[in-house]
Scaffold this active site. Structure first.
Site, PDB file in Angstrom:
ATOM      1  N   HIS A  79      15.664  85.391  89.600  1.00  0.00           N
ATOM      2  CA  HIS A  79      14.365  85.957  89.964  1.00  0.00           C
ATOM      3  C   HIS A  79      13.795  86.813  88.837  1.00  0.00           C
ATOM      4  O   HIS A  79      12.588  86.808  88.590  1.00  0.00           O
ATOM      5  CB  HIS A  79      14.507  86.792  91.239  1.00  0.00           C
ATOM      6  CG  HIS A  79      14.633  85.970  92.473  1.00  0.00           C
ATOM      7  ND1 HIS A  79      15.202  86.435  93.638  1.00  0.00           N
ATOM      8  CD2 HIS A  79      14.255  84.696  92.744  1.00  0.00           C
ATOM      9  CE1 HIS A  79      15.172  85.490  94.561  1.00  0.00           C
ATOM     10  NE2 HIS A  79      14.605  84.429  94.039  1.00  0.00           N
ATOM     11  N   ARG A  96       3.896  71.119  98.691  1.00  0.00           N
ATOM     12  CA  ARG A  96       5.288  70.920  99.092  1.00  0.00           C
ATOM     13  C   ARG A  96       5.454  71.351 100.534  1.00  0.00           C
ATOM     14  O   ARG A  96       5.059  72.464 100.897  1.00  0.00           O
ATOM     15  CB  ARG A  96       6.221  71.729  98.195  1.00  0.00           C
ATOM     16  CG  ARG A  96       7.704  71.575  98.564  1.00  0.00           C
ATOM     17  CD  ARG A  96       8.602  72.315  97.596  1.00  0.00           C
ATOM     18  NE  ARG A  96       8.474  73.763  97.691  1.00  0.00           N
ATOM     19  CZ  ARG A  96       9.032  74.621  96.832  1.00  0.00           C
ATOM     20  NH1 ARG A  96       9.727  74.167  95.814  1.00  0.00           N
ATOM     21  NH2 ARG A  96       8.883  75.920  96.999  1.00  0.00           N
ATOM     22  N   GLU A 144      15.515  67.045  93.281  1.00  0.00           N
ATOM     23  CA  GLU A 144      16.320  68.258  93.135  1.00  0.00           C
ATOM     24  C   GLU A 144      17.801  67.958  93.316  1.00  0.00           C
ATOM     25  O   GLU A 144      18.652  68.726  92.878  1.00  0.00           O
ATOM     26  CB  GLU A 144      15.900  69.301  94.173  1.00  0.00           C
ATOM     27  CG  GLU A 144      14.458  69.723  94.068  1.00  0.00           C
ATOM     28  CD  GLU A 144      14.003  70.477  95.300  1.00  0.00           C
ATOM     29  OE1 GLU A 144      13.828  71.700  95.199  1.00  0.00           O
ATOM     30  OE2 GLU A 144      13.833  69.830  96.358  1.00  0.00           O
ATOM     31  N   ARG A 193      23.085  79.864  90.098  1.00  0.00           N
ATOM     32  CA  ARG A 193      22.129  80.178  89.035  1.00  0.00           C
ATOM     33  C   ARG A 193      22.094  81.669  88.700  1.00  0.00           C
ATOM     34  O   ARG A 193      21.521  82.061  87.696  1.00  0.00           O
ATOM     35  CB  ARG A 193      20.726  79.706  89.423  1.00  0.00           C
ATOM     36  CG  ARG A 193      20.079  80.503  90.554  1.00  0.00           C
ATOM     37  CD  ARG A 193      18.731  79.909  90.892  1.00  0.00           C
ATOM     38  NE  ARG A 193      17.986  80.765  91.816  1.00  0.00           N
ATOM     39  CZ  ARG A 193      16.794  80.444  92.301  1.00  0.00           C
ATOM     40  NH1 ARG A 193      16.232  79.307  91.967  1.00  0.00           N
ATOM     41  NH2 ARG A 193      16.168  81.263  93.120  1.00  0.00           N
ATOM     42  N   CYS A 232       8.014  70.329  88.092  1.00  0.00           N
ATOM     43  CA  CYS A 232       7.416  71.553  88.624  1.00  0.00           C
ATOM     44  C   CYS A 232       8.385  72.724  88.612  1.00  0.00           C
ATOM     45  O   CYS A 232       8.065  73.801  89.097  1.00  0.00           O
ATOM     46  CB  CYS A 232       6.886  71.331  90.042  1.00  0.00           C
ATOM     47  SG  CYS A 232       8.158  70.950  91.256  1.00  0.00           S
TER      48      CYS A 232
END
Length: 556
Positions: A189, A327, A415, A449, A486
């Site tokens: 983030h 989306r 994804e 991540r 994206c």
């Protein structure tokens, strides 16, 4: 003069900054231990704590509305944490047993952080967020100043162990001209919000403790380096070169194409009408990702079709007569919905999220598609609609039928590695694909991540990830159907050239990155992009891929 690089990290946001270092203050240690609360006072203690939590939630929502972009999504999710019934219920239970509110907040938070850490993946990322929310609520409850980062009187490079999303979103880019953190990854983030703000950023810088406050440092966000006490002339030269490049970027007005005229659309990612209107002020040619889940995150009940249509209509109106890709609900895992029964899962990142919620909650997807169709009828702008977390051909086919029944254009997100490998089969049913590189990288490399120890593995420049992107792009070329990107990778100008060389037809990124990406493409030939793609795919690691791509482009 030979410069000594004091700190190496993982590149997150390109850019150069030369300024004194400042350190974020460490988070206050909170335990709240004190005398037991009398039974007659416990209900009042619970009420006071809930009032403080409500104030913090409202404040985070207000900041999100001002921040816009991905920051709004993150702050809205954090506001939802402050109002989370599970966390507040755990606090109430501890207060009910006699614990003072602050001690109860600490105890309840540790219960959830232990659970989130065990779950791993995206849920582990919520540990920092929840502790930040706890600290803010505790400060409000105790009548103390809200925790945060320093506000320097002059441009500075901010060093920190880690930054909470609320802190990053509130930074002033004219004062904080660079960010370096010990923790985090390139898709954390902190990195995502820094990219939106245009602040050069390096993460996973393990030796950052060598840097002292007030030392002059030269930060290179593209190289992932921080130089302590650099040669002043060399540092100023590097900053001037970056300034000149920024001026060239600011002059770019579109449309997206290479220097020899090969088209590649440069689009914006948005989350609501305000974000779309802001993006319309840039050179973005349309919207490549409209994150609709923000319409759901802070609701106790599902928004009606009419309520949703009004929200979607604002975005469609902001980009009238331009491409808009919506989306469908991407919830679950780290973005739970209050009105959906999210069952306990050992690993929510691999559980019921995205398109999978539709099977568990019959009608929720159909109502959202009805709202999108209603907004399209009212605005005259018929959008494309894509489903997140598609993993099978059957999912793509079923979704396409629902979308086409409403006279909309169906697509699927790539994804999940399985979807990339079978992209050609998915394209038999949908009209386009859009690659979400954040999740694709996480699932391909099997790594959280947010892990600073494994930050190199969450780098979208990993050749294995690029191979999957190239596989999907190649499927699009063979079927003559568009394949866009994206995810955060689309905001990296160098990587944008590589993606264009693979055959990706559009790049959608934060509005702040649109001109930077478009300007880089406009200075590069399609042939050079293809050489860069081939070079990156042949590399053995992310650093090698970057270097190889840069060398391939150096002659353009």
């Amino acid at each position: 003069m030979t410069r000594v690089v004091a700190v190496d990290g993982t590149p997150a946001v390109p850019g150069v900054a030369y300024a004194p270092a400042i350190w974020a203050s460490p988070r206050p240690e909170v335990d709240g231990r004190g005398p037991r609360i009398a039974e007659t006072e416990r209900d009042a203690e619970k009420s006071r704590f809930r009032e403080a939590a409500a104030v913090v939630a409202a404040r985070l929502k207000e900041r999100g509305a001002v921040a816009g972009g991905v920051a709004a999504e993150v702050l809205s999710a954090n506001a939802a944490l402050a109002e989370d019934r599970g966390w507040l219920g755990a606090v109430d239970k501890l207060i009910g047993a006699g614990a003072p509110a602050i001690e109860a907040a600490v105890g309840a938070t540790e219960q959830f952080t232990t659970l989130f850490t065990q779950m791993g993946g995206l849920m582990a990322e919520r540990v920092t967020d929840l502790r930040d929310v706890r600290d803010r609520v505790v400060a409000e409850f105790a009548g103390l100043s809200e925790p945060g980062v320093p506000a320097p009187s002059h441009p500075s490079v901010l060093c920190a162990e880690d930054l909470a999303p609320a802190d990053t979103a509130g930074l002033d880019p004219t004062r904080i001209v660079g960010i370096v953190t010990v923790l985090g990854g390139p898709t954390s983030h902190t990195a995502i919000i820094a990219r939106q703000l245009g602040i050069p950023c390096v993460v996973a810088a393990r030796d950052l403790d060598q840097v002292r406050s007030d030392q002059l440092v030269l930060l290179d966000g593209a190289a992932g380096t921080l130089v302590v006490d650099p040669d002043p002339d060399e540092a100023r030269s590097a900053v001037q070169a970056a300034t000149d490049e920024a001026a060239r970027v600011a002059a770019w007005a579109g449309p997206g194409r290479t220097s020899d005229g090969a088209p590649i659309s440069v689009l914006a990612n948005v989350q609501d009408g305000a974000g779309a209107r802001a993006a319309a002020e840039t050179a973005a040619e349309g919207i490549g990702l409209f994150r609709t889940e923000l319409c759901f995150l802070d609701r106790d009940t599902e928004p009606t079709v009419e309520e949703q249509a009004e929200i979607y209509g604002e975005v469609l109106e902001a980009f009238a007569r331009h491409k808009v890709v919506i989306r469908t609900l991407d919830a679950g895992s780290d973005k739970p919905l209050r009105f959906v029964d999210h069952r306990s899962e050992a690993n929510p990142a691999l559980g019921v999220r995205g398109i999978r919620i539709a099977a568990q909650e019959p009608g929720i997807l159909e109502r959202q598609l009805d709202a999108i169709a209603l907004a399209a009828d009212r605005t005259g702008n018929r959008p494309s609609v894509m489903a997140p977390m598609v993993a099978t051909v059957a999912e793509a086919a079923s979704f396409a039928d629902l979308v086409r029944a409403r006279d909309l254009v169906p697509g699927a997100m790539i994804e999940v590695p399985a979807a990339a490998l079978h992209a050609d089969r998915l394209l038999r049913h949908v009209d386009f694909l859009s690659i979400g590189t954040n999740d694709l990288t996480q699932y391909t490399m099997a790594v959280d991540r947010m892990s600073s120890e494994l930050a190199a593995l969450t780098d979208p420049w990993q050749p294995a990830v690029l191979t999957l992107v190239a596989t999907a792009a190649d499927a699009g070329e063979r079927s003559s159907k568009p394949v866009g990107v994206c995810g955060e990778a689309a905001a990296d100008p160098l990587l944008a050239c590589v993606l264009a060389g693979m055959g990706v037809t559009s790049l959608s990124c934060a509005a702040a990155a649109v001109s930077r990406v478009g300007a880089k493409l406009s200075a590069t030939t399609k042939a050079a992009c293809e050489r860069a793609a081939e070079a990156a795919l042949s590399a053995d690691g992310p650093d090698g891929a970057r270097s190889a791509a840069l060398e391939a482009l150096s002659g353009t």
